[in-house]
Design a protein around this motif. Structure first.
Motif, PDB file in Angstrom:
ATOM      1  N   ALA A 119      34.056  42.550  36.572  1.00 30.77           N
ATOM      2  CA  ALA A 119      34.333  41.477  35.234  1.00 30.77           C
ATOM      3  C   ALA A 119      35.700  41.147  35.502  1.00 30.77           C
ATOM      4  O   ALA A 119      36.172  39.981  35.476  1.00 30.77           O
ATOM      5  CB  ALA A 119      33.965  42.330  34.111  1.00 30.77           C
ATOM      6  N   LYS A 120      36.574  42.193  35.608  1.00 34.59           N
ATOM      7  CA  LYS A 120      38.071  41.866  36.013  1.00 34.59           C
ATOM      8  C   LYS A 120      38.340  40.785  37.342  1.00 34.59           C
ATOM      9  O   LYS A 120      38.891  39.979  37.144  1.00 34.59           O
ATOM     10  CB  LYS A 120      38.843  42.918  35.876  1.00 34.59           C
ATOM     11  N   ALA A 121      37.641  41.213  38.196  1.00 29.01           N
ATOM     12  CA  ALA A 121      37.827  40.411  39.499  1.00 29.01           C
ATOM     13  C   ALA A 121      37.222  39.049  39.332  1.00 29.01           C
ATOM     14  O   ALA A 121      37.858  37.962  39.628  1.00 29.01           O
ATOM     15  CB  ALA A 121      37.085  41.108  40.393  1.00 29.01           C
ATOM     16  N   ALA A 122      36.150  38.922  38.530  1.00 33.82           N
ATOM     17  CA  ALA A 122      35.673  37.601  38.178  1.00 33.82           C
ATOM     18  C   ALA A 122      36.198  36.576  37.406  1.00 33.82           C
ATOM     19  O   ALA A 122      36.344  35.354  37.393  1.00 33.82           O
ATOM     20  CB  ALA A 122      33.971  37.656  37.714  1.00 33.82           C
ATOM     21  N   LYS A 123      36.916  37.220  36.149  1.00 37.57           N
ATOM     22  CA  LYS A 123      37.728  36.462  35.354  1.00 37.57           C
ATOM     23  C   LYS A 123      36.965  35.516  34.574  1.00 37.57           C
ATOM     24  O   LYS A 123      37.463  34.365  34.339  1.00 37.57           O
ATOM     25  CB  LYS A 123      39.018  35.933  35.937  1.00 37.57           C
ATOM     26  N   SER A 124      35.785  35.780  34.176  1.00 34.32           N
ATOM     27  CA  SER A 124      34.962  34.801  33.573  1.00 34.32           C
ATOM     28  C   SER A 124      34.807  35.056  32.000  1.00 34.32           C
ATOM     29  O   SER A 124      34.695  36.014  31.539  1.00 34.32           O
ATOM     30  CB  SER A 124      33.649  34.747  34.019  1.00 34.32           C
TER      31      SER A 124
END
Length: 243
Positions: A119-124
């Motif tokens: 989720a952190k990598a996706a930054k959505s």
């Protein structure tokens, strides 16, 4: 004399049997360790193979795989990124995976941790609601920190309430530090009062208080303060002109 020889013989036999038993136990432990390592490598290779194929296969593995496979899938997503809505939905659903299970369920905790990394990598911004809800129930320090970091990277004000909950709970200084950093990245006025209190609280390490100070610097000034300043300037100018 015979009695002494008999005792020595018994002692030798007992020592010999102990050595054999120890060697057998060591061999069994080594074999089990090698077997676990082989299974871990197989799981990793399996997930790597799926990640290179259609995303539907990866989602299928997340839904039906073991906790280890689920965690590896999310780890792969944190490295390659998750741009599709289907993958983001999977990430969001699993940030709270096994949250109500006993604390001994480390495999469930690892799934949550890797889902948070994804989720952190996706930054959505679609993840903010799910991560925030999870923060109110999570007990694992590493997962709380991962959630705070994820909310900080996403940068949505919607995550401030959950971060302030953890800041006020103050379970560990590490959590307080990461929460302060995340609030600074978001820069919302709602966190200002708590950050000011934290910066002045000498119960915390200097590095934690400095994180609060740095966060305060990043808080966006409220529009009300700016308008007040502008109004004051205008009034002063008008007064001077009248004179």
């Amino acid at each position: 004399m015979l009695k002494k020889i008999f005792i020595v013989t018994l002692m030798f036999a007992f020592s010999l049997s102990s050595v054999f038993a120890q060697e057998t136990t060591t061999t069994e432990t080594t074999t089990e360790s090698e077997g676990n390592k082989a299974r871990e490598e197989l799981s990793q290779n399996f997930v790597d193979a799926l990640a290179s194929q259609d995303e539907r296969l990866l989602i299928s593995a997340i839904e039906s795989g073991s906790p280890q496979v689920k965690a590896l899938c999310f780890k792969a997503l944190s490295e390659k990124g998750a741009s599709s809505e289907n993958l983001l939905e999977a990430i969001n659903r699993y940030v709270s995976y096994g949250l109500n299970a006993p604390s001994s369920q480390n495999s469930d905790s690892m799934v949550r941790y890797q889902a948070l990394q994804a989720a952190k990598a996706a930054k959505s911004e679609t993840s903010v609601e799910y991560i925030s809800q999870m923060l109110y129930s999570e007990q694992e320090t590493s997962n709380i920190i991962a959630a705070a970091q994820a909310l900080g990277e996403i940068g949505s004000p919607k995550g401030v309430a959950a971060l302030l909950f953890q800041l006020r709970l103050a379970k560990t200084q590490a959590i307080v530090y990461e929460t302060a950093v995340a609030l600074g990245k978001i820069g919302d006025q709602a966190a200002l009062s708590d950050l000011i209190d934290l910066a002045q609280n000498d119960q915390y390490f200097i590095v934690v208080r400095q994180a609060a100070v740095d966060a305060i610097k990043n808080i966006k000034p409220s529009s009300g303060d700016n308008n007040s300043g502008s109004s004051s300037t205008t009034t002063t100018d008008d007064t001077a002109a009248a004179q």
